[in-house]
Design a protein around this motif. Structure first.
Motif, PDB file in Angstrom:
ATOM      1  N   LEU A   1       7.418  -8.509  -6.450  1.00 26.49           N
ATOM      2  CA  LEU A   1       6.449  -8.916  -7.468  1.00 26.49           C
ATOM      3  C   LEU A   1       5.294  -9.698  -6.854  1.00 26.49           C
ATOM      4  CD1 LEU A   1       8.424 -10.058 -10.649  1.00 26.49           C
ATOM      5  CD2 LEU A   1       7.224  -7.916 -10.244  1.00 26.49           C
ATOM      6  N   PHE A   2       5.612 -10.642  -5.990  1.00 26.08           N
ATOM      7  CA  PHE A   2       4.567 -11.448  -5.351  1.00 26.08           C
ATOM      8  C   PHE A   2       3.628 -10.564  -4.530  1.00 26.08           C
ATOM      9  CE2 PHE A   2       7.741 -15.195  -5.336  1.00 26.08           C
ATOM     10  CZ  PHE A   2       7.344 -15.539  -6.624  1.00 26.08           C
ATOM     11  N   LYS A   3       4.208  -9.610  -3.816  1.00 26.77           N
ATOM     12  CA  LYS A   3       3.392  -8.705  -3.001  1.00 26.77           C
ATOM     13  C   LYS A   3       2.513  -7.826  -3.892  1.00 26.77           C
ATOM     14  CE  LYS A   3       4.102  -8.501   0.861  1.00 26.77           C
ATOM     15  NZ  LYS A   3       3.555  -9.246   2.024  1.00 26.77           N
ATOM     16  N   PHE A   4       3.070  -7.360  -4.983  1.00 25.47           N
ATOM     17  CA  PHE A   4       2.322  -6.531  -5.933  1.00 25.47           C
ATOM     18  C   PHE A   4       1.149  -7.322  -6.502  1.00 25.47           C
ATOM     19  CE2 PHE A   4       3.788  -2.473  -8.047  1.00 25.47           C
ATOM     20  CZ  PHE A   4       2.530  -2.104  -8.467  1.00 25.47           C
ATOM     21  N   ASP A   5       1.423  -8.544  -6.930  1.00 25.43           N
ATOM     22  CA  ASP A   5       0.375  -9.368  -7.537  1.00 25.43           C
ATOM     23  C   ASP A   5      -0.729  -9.699  -6.536  1.00 25.43           C
ATOM     24  OD1 ASP A   5       1.910  -9.262  -9.772  1.00 25.43           O
ATOM     25  OD2 ASP A   5       2.640 -11.324  -9.668  1.00 25.43           O
ATOM     26  N   ALA A   6      -0.353  -9.876  -5.269  1.00 28.80           N
ATOM     27  CA  ALA A   6      -1.337 -10.205  -4.238  1.00 28.80           C
ATOM     28  C   ALA A   6      -2.214  -9.012  -3.870  1.00 28.80           C
ATOM     29  CB  ALA A   6      -0.629 -10.723  -2.984  1.00 28.80           C
ATOM     30  N   ARG A   7      -1.808  -7.801  -4.285  1.00 33.39           N
ATOM     31  CA  ARG A   7      -2.569  -6.579  -3.983  1.00 33.39           C
ATOM     32  C   ARG A   7      -2.999  -5.888  -5.276  1.00 33.39           C
ATOM     33  NH1 ARG A   7      -1.628  -9.174  -0.246  1.00 33.39           N
ATOM     34  NH2 ARG A   7      -0.808  -8.616   1.808  1.00 33.39           N
ATOM     35  N   ARG A   8      -3.229  -6.667  -6.306  1.00 37.67           N
ATOM     36  CA  ARG A   8      -3.449  -6.091  -7.633  1.00 37.67           C
ATOM     37  C   ARG A   8      -4.675  -5.182  -7.692  1.00 37.67           C
ATOM     38  NH1 ARG A   8      -3.049  -9.153 -13.493  1.00 37.67           N
ATOM     39  NH2 ARG A   8      -3.549  -7.332 -14.769  1.00 37.67           N
ATOM     40  N   ILE A   9      -5.764  -5.554  -7.037  1.00 32.19           N
ATOM     41  CA  ILE A   9      -6.975  -4.724  -7.079  1.00 32.19           C
ATOM     42  C   ILE A   9      -6.708  -3.364  -6.439  1.00 32.19           C
ATOM     43  CG2 ILE A   9      -9.313  -4.468  -6.154  1.00 32.19           C
ATOM     44  CD1 ILE A   9      -9.759  -7.393  -6.584  1.00 32.19           C
ATOM     45  N   VAL A  10      -6.059  -3.382  -5.291  1.00 27.22           N
ATOM     46  CA  VAL A  10      -5.776  -2.126  -4.586  1.00 27.22           C
ATOM     47  C   VAL A  10      -4.774  -1.280  -5.373  1.00 27.22           C
ATOM     48  CG1 VAL A  10      -4.936  -1.118  -2.428  1.00 27.22           C
ATOM     49  CG2 VAL A  10      -6.226  -3.262  -2.381  1.00 27.22           C
ATOM     50  N   LEU A  11      -3.804  -1.947  -6.004  1.00 28.82           N
ATOM     51  CA  LEU A  11      -2.712  -1.236  -6.678  1.00 28.82           C
ATOM     52  C   LEU A  11      -2.891  -1.198  -8.197  1.00 28.82           C
ATOM     53  CD1 LEU A  11       0.218  -2.822  -4.631  1.00 28.82           C
ATOM     54  CD2 LEU A  11      -0.794  -0.562  -4.299  1.00 28.82           C
ATOM     55  N   ARG A  12      -4.124  -1.330  -8.657  1.00 27.39           N
ATOM     56  CA  ARG A  12      -4.371  -1.429 -10.100  1.00 27.39           C
ATOM     57  C   ARG A  12      -3.871  -0.204 -10.864  1.00 27.39           C
ATOM     58  NH1 ARG A  12      -8.719  -0.300  -7.226  1.00 27.39           N
ATOM     59  NH2 ARG A  12     -10.163   1.365  -7.822  1.00 27.39           N
ATOM     60  N   GLU A  13      -3.891   0.975 -10.232  1.00 23.54           N
ATOM     61  CA  GLU A  13      -3.432   2.188 -10.915  1.00 23.54           C
ATOM     62  C   GLU A  13      -1.916   2.198 -11.108  1.00 23.54           C
ATOM     63  OE1 GLU A  13      -4.890   5.838  -9.296  1.00 23.54           O
ATOM     64  OE2 GLU A  13      -6.827   4.972  -8.753  1.00 23.54           O
ATOM     65  N   PHE A  14      -1.222   1.292 -10.425  1.00 25.27           N
ATOM     66  CA  PHE A  14       0.237   1.240 -10.506  1.00 25.27           C
ATOM     67  C   PHE A  14       0.711   0.059 -11.348  1.00 25.27           C
ATOM     68  CE2 PHE A  14      -1.099   3.211  -6.605  1.00 25.27           C
ATOM     69  CZ  PHE A  14      -0.277   4.314  -6.471  1.00 25.27           C
ATOM     70  N   TRP A  15      -0.231  -0.632 -11.961  1.00 27.35           N
ATOM     71  CA  TRP A  15       0.133  -1.870 -12.650  1.00 27.35           C
ATOM     72  C   TRP A  15       1.081  -1.628 -13.819  1.00 27.35           C
ATOM     73  CZ3 TRP A  15      -0.163  -6.417 -10.673  1.00 27.35           C
ATOM     74  CH2 TRP A  15       0.036  -7.539 -11.472  1.00 27.35           C
ATOM     75  N   TYR A  16       0.927  -0.510 -14.507  1.00 28.40           N
ATOM     76  CA  TYR A  16       1.807  -0.232 -15.645  1.00 28.40           C
ATOM     77  C   TYR A  16       3.256  -0.078 -15.184  1.00 28.40           C
ATOM     78  CZ  TYR A  16       2.124   4.726 -14.389  1.00 28.40           C
ATOM     79  OH  TYR A  16       2.374   5.901 -13.735  1.00 28.40           O
TER      80      TYR A  16
END
Length: 238
Positions: free
Chosen positions: A125-140
């Motif tokens: 979760l922390f890694k996901f949140d720290a890369r939110r802009i790059v991984l925005r399409e995977f946020w759902y």
């Protein structure tokens, strides 16, 4: 501002009848200089765009690599914890109905496994949140996994509470065991196991989606096929 000034300069030079103002040789020189300037500006913009594209690709690949490592770790921890829960579920009625003591080593193994899973989950979760802009399409998917894991935690707490009520309060204190309580515990452990497999499936889907999104163009546009459950009630994240 710079773009507007550049356009004004171009319009000015184009609108002038330079042959009547300056010699042909000087006119050619000005034209050459203007061509060099325009060409330089175009080259600069193209190069800048290419550099930005490379930077974006590098960030995407880095984020994908980090997430795939985190997901692999989380999958391994969840599988280990789930195997222990399944083993405990198979033996729980034996322990309770025979009034034998539950092996403390088994309880500790289950506890340690779920603590390891929780650490791996938080790390992802922390890694996901720290890369939110790059991984925005995977946020759902991140949000879905977050909700499902929270639900799993609630179910785990319910199972632990039932085990405590039945085993520690009744067996150790010598009270009568109510068969319905044992059945309820076995049912909750079974549902808990199913929910674990749902999360495992979603994490697997996320692995595939990350690779297809960020790596397929590097490997001849190869794409991994998604799961195809026989039962349509099982969700596939694409």
């Amino acid at each position: 501002m710079e773009r507007e000034l550049f356009e004004k300069v171009i319009k000015f030079f184009v609108s002038q009848d330079w042959k009547n103002v300056i010699p042909d040789s000087l006119s050619s020189l000005i034209g050459s200089l203007l061509g060099v300037y325009v060409g330089g500006r175009i080259t600069y913009k193209v190069t800048k765009r290419l550099d930005m594209g490379k930077l974006r690709k590098d960030l995407e690949l880095k984020a994908a690599e980090e997430m795939l490592i985190c997901i692999e770790e989380l999958l391994n921890k969840l599988i280990t914890a789930n195997i222990l829960i399944m083993s405990f579920n198979r033996n729980v009625s034996i322990y309770l109905n025979s009034r034998t003591n539950i092996d403390n080593n088994i309880i500790q193994e289950v506890s340690d496994a779920w603590n390891d899973y929780a650490k791996a989950y938080n790390k992802m979760l922390f890694k996901f949140d720290a890369r939110r802009i790059v991984l925005r399409e995977f946020w759902y998917i991140r949000e879905l996994v977050y909700d499902e894991c929270n639900l799993l935690r609630e179910m785990e707490n319910e199972c632990i509470q039932l085990i405590s009520d039945i085993y520690y309060n009744r067996i150790l204190m010598g009270s009568e065991i109510v068969p319905q309580e044992v059945e309820d515990l076995e049912e909750k452990l079974s549902i808990f196991n199913d929910k674990s497999f749902d999360i495992l499936s979603y994490l697997y889907d996320l692995q595939i989606k990350l690779q297809n999104q960020f790596l397929n163009d590097i490997f001849d546009n190869y794409k991994i096929s998604y799961r195809e459950p026989l039962d349509s009630k099982y969700k596939v994240l694409k």
